[in-house]
Design an enzyme around this catalytic site. Structure first.
Site, PDB file in Angstrom:
ATOM      1  N   GLU A 115      29.086  38.896  42.270  1.00 49.74           N
ATOM      2  CA  GLU A 115      28.138  38.363  41.287  1.00 49.74           C
ATOM      3  C   GLU A 115      27.072  37.499  41.950  1.00 49.74           C
ATOM      4  O   GLU A 115      25.893  37.561  41.581  1.00 49.74           O
ATOM      5  CB  GLU A 115      28.909  37.576  40.220  1.00 49.74           C
ATOM      6  CG  GLU A 115      29.739  38.488  39.332  1.00 49.74           C
ATOM      7  CD  GLU A 115      30.799  37.756  38.537  1.00 49.74           C
ATOM      8  OE1 GLU A 115      30.733  36.509  38.450  1.00 49.74           O
ATOM      9  OE2 GLU A 115      31.710  38.425  38.010  1.00 49.74           O
ATOM     10  N   GLU A 135      38.618  42.236  39.158  1.00 49.32           N
ATOM     11  CA  GLU A 135      39.342  41.241  38.371  1.00 49.32           C
ATOM     12  C   GLU A 135      40.312  41.846  37.360  1.00 49.32           C
ATOM     13  O   GLU A 135      41.373  41.277  37.086  1.00 49.32           O
ATOM     14  CB  GLU A 135      38.358  40.328  37.624  1.00 49.32           C
ATOM     15  CG  GLU A 135      37.499  39.457  38.522  1.00 49.32           C
ATOM     16  CD  GLU A 135      36.142  40.082  38.828  1.00 49.32           C
ATOM     17  OE1 GLU A 135      35.183  39.336  39.031  1.00 49.32           O
ATOM     18  OE2 GLU A 135      36.065  41.329  38.860  1.00 49.32           O
TER      19      GLU A 135
END
Length: 270
Positions: A115, A135
């Protein structure tokens, strides 16, 4: 306490380096605080026209350090909210830095590290780099939801549902990154790109970046990122049997054992 983020300026280029190489530059609370400060420092220095974000050692970043979260005992959505909001605020601080930014990526660029890289304006990667948001494989999800705006819906769906990693070549094909170069040319290629940008007057660079970021935000990027924080809090607090098992293994056998158990679950279905 050692610096977890290094900062140096060479001519018109500032370099911010994540510096926990023994932990694959996993982002803990100290690194987060230092990175916030270094981003602000680069933004306020008018001698700096381009900012490079890099990682020391063999990885860019493996993401947020889940050891911190396990030690804190964070469980409920209310407990998760300020933690995840701060993670998002850090990434969006980089997104909004009013100068061109270049992520320089080698090795793992995963989860919150991916990110951060996506929040940069450009990404130069070595041919050994791997990208992904894994994740979901341990009961979490991407906190700063930038990927749909960068590579589109269908491939984002695939990567976020599976948690799979992709190579630098695949990331380049998808438009996630700008350039793939041999590992021994990574630093020079990123520096060369920064110096191609730097002759432009700073006010023009600022305004050009403003125009680009406003175009994405007009598509709803900031609204989507903000809305995702609430969903991420619910995901992290879901406390599924798999999450409980992961945490139990981590407490008794350590994080490596828990990650090995997680990986074996997904390998068994291949």
């Amino acid at each position: 306490m050692s610096d977890t983020v290094l900062y140096e300026v060479a001519g018109p280029v500032a370099r911010i380096t994540l510096n926990r190489p023994d932990k694959l530059n996993a982002i803990n609370s100290q690194m987060l605080r230092e990175l916030e400060g270094r981003i602000d420092q680069a933004a306020s220095d008018d001698a700096v026209k381009v900012v490079i974000l890099a990682g020391s050692g063999r990885a860019f970043s493996a993401g947020y350090d889940i050891t911190d979260e396990m030690e804190d005992g964070t469980e409920t959505a209310l407990e998760w909210q300020p933690i995840l909001q701060r993670d998002v605020d850090l990434t969006m601080r980089l997104w909004a830095l009013p100068k061109p930014t270049i992520a320089v990526v080698q090795g793992y660029c995963l989860a919150g590290g991916c990110e951060l890289a996506m929040a940069c304006d450009l990404i130069v990667a070595s041919d050994t780099a791997q990208f992904g948001e894994p994740e979901i494989q341990y009961g979490s999800g991407p906190v700063t939801l930038l990927m749909p705006f960068i590579i589109g819906q269908k491939k984002t769906n695939e990567l976020l549902f599976t948690g799979d990693r992709i190579s630098a070549e695949e990331a380049h094909r998808l438009g996630l990154i700008n350039r793939v170069v041999p590992a021994d040319e990574l630093e020079s290629s990123a520096r060369e790109l920064a110096l191609r940008i730097a002759p432009t007057p700073l006010p023009i660079l600022r305004l050009t970046k403003q125009a680009i970021t406003r175009a994405y935000e007009a598509q709803g990027l900031r609204a989507a990122v903000a809305a995702n924080v609430d969903v991420s809090c619910l995901i992290n607090s879901a406390n599924t049997p798999e999450q409980q098992e992961f945490d139990a293994i981590a407490k008794t056998g350590g994080l490596k054992a828990a990650l090995s158990w997680r990986d074996s679950r997904y390998r068994s279905h291949l």
